[in-house]
Design an enzyme around this catalytic site. Structure first.
Site, PDB file in Angstrom:
ATOM      1  CB  SER A   1      -0.904   0.003   1.237  1.00  0.00           C
ATOM      2  OG  SER A   1      -1.552   1.241   1.403  1.00  0.00           O
TER       3      SER A   1
ATOM      4  CE1 TYR B   1      -3.946  -1.936   5.125  1.00  0.00           C
ATOM      5  CE2 TYR B   1      -3.498   0.336   4.498  1.00  0.00           C
ATOM      6  CZ  TYR B   1      -3.741  -0.974   4.153  1.00  0.00           C
ATOM      7  OH  TYR B   1      -3.780  -1.344   2.827  1.00  0.00           O
TER       8      TYR B   1
ATOM      9  CE  LYS C   1      -1.701  -4.245   3.250  1.00  0.00           C
ATOM     10  NZ  LYS C   1      -1.940  -5.559   2.628  1.00  0.00           N
TER      11      LYS C   1
END
Length: 326
Positions: free
Chosen positions: A118, A142, A146
């Site tokens: 991402s 989050y 990643k």
């Protein structure tokens, strides 16, 4: 050869599965269906939570039984606010799930994996257009999961020869087929549609950013272009000469929130006035991806523009259960 798509019943995963099948690949899908939709998967579906270590043996057995040579890994939790509220769970789900898949691959001698990464790994970079090698400072759990996922893949490469590519998505949107529209109201375009379906005004958060029209500028990528990037990345891994492992998947072309909202108004034919709200914390003014590496190394380039994205998203929404009457 068979491709195992982990999380293949979700929005992006289902597009990749269908694109792989159209190319003639044999595909199996592993998905716990917490976000995915079984009806989108017209192939073998193994319902499984890969974040549960108890399932690793069954996962390896499926790889052997179906002669899997490559994995495309989408399975992850991806709501930023939720990750801030429940960081330990996000680490357990996103990092733990990837670790289980890699351990199963090592045990079963599967050596190719494409990882759904991402642009969140970049955080709030000091430049408008980011290259893959810029310093990375994710600003939420989050994004951290990643980035750590990429570190894990690199370590596995050194440990047992794993071949991998991490595709850092920017803002995926649109639909390649009407039955594969984005089912979650988490991204800008579905959020606008959701408001219109409720008879409410769509919202714009912040109009005082240092951008041409005062709203945030983002790099929107058509989900069909994103699916094609996975196919070309898979070909790259299978060819064997893996020089680069991280790729931005974007266009380098920015569209503001207001431009997207205006395009929805034009494509839908619905006249509405958006409601202006204060800025949301943590939104950078610009975030665009330098796509030169993926163009040069994989020969990939986005083919769709904002109008294509919004038109396809609108068509898919109108084909679904919440059709908007004008």
């Amino acid at each position: 050869m068979t491709v195992m798509v982990v999380g293949g019943a979700g929005y992006i995963g289902a597009h990749v599965v269908r694109t792989l099948k159209d190319k003639g690949e044999t595909v199996i899908v592993v998905d716990d269906l917490s976000y995915g939709i079984a009806d989108r998967v017209q192939t073998v579906l193994i319902e499984m939570d890969v974040a549960d270590p108890a399932n690793m043996g069954e996962l390896c057995e499926a790889m052997l039984r179906h002669k899997v040579d490559s994995v495309i890994h989408f399975a992850a939790r991806k709501q930023v606010g939720e990750s801030v509220a429940m960081p330990a769970w996000y680490y357990q789900q996103n990092i733990g799930g990837l670790a289980n898949v890699i351990m199963a691959m090592e045990k079963c001698n599967v050596r190719n994996i494409i990882f759904s990464s991402s642009a969140a790994v970049y955080g709030m970079p000091p430049v408008d257009v980011v290259s893959e090698d810029i310093e990375k400072h994710p600003i939420n759990p989050y994004g951290e999961t990643k980035l750590i996922g990429e570190w894990l893949l690199k370590d596995a490469q050194e440990a047992f020869g794993l071949k991998w590519a991490a595709l850092r998505y920017f803002n995926a949107a649109g639909s390649g087929w009407d039955d594969l529209g984005d089912p979650a109201v988490l991204n800008l375009i579905p959020m606008v549609f959701d408001k219109l379906a409720k008879g409410e005004a769509p919202m714009i958060f912040g109009t005082d950013y240092p951008t041409p029209d005062g709203t945030c500028v983002r790099d929107y990528i058509h989900v069909s272009d994103l699916a094609t990037a996975h196919i070309q990345a898979l070909d790259y891994l299978r060819a064997g000469d893996v020089t680069y492992t991280q790729f931005n998947v974007g266009t380098g072309q920015g569209y503001s929130v207001r431009e997207v909202v205006d395009m929805v108004r034009e494509v839908s034919g619905i006249d509405f006035t958006p409601e202006i709200r204060e800025r949301r914390p943590g939104d950078p003014p610009h975030l665009l991806g330098d796509a030169s590496r993926i163009q040069q190394v994989l020969g990939w380039k986005a083919e769709h523009d904002l109008r294509d994205i919004v038109t396809s998203a609108w068509s898919a929404w109108q084909a679904g259960p919440r059709r908007i009457t004008r």
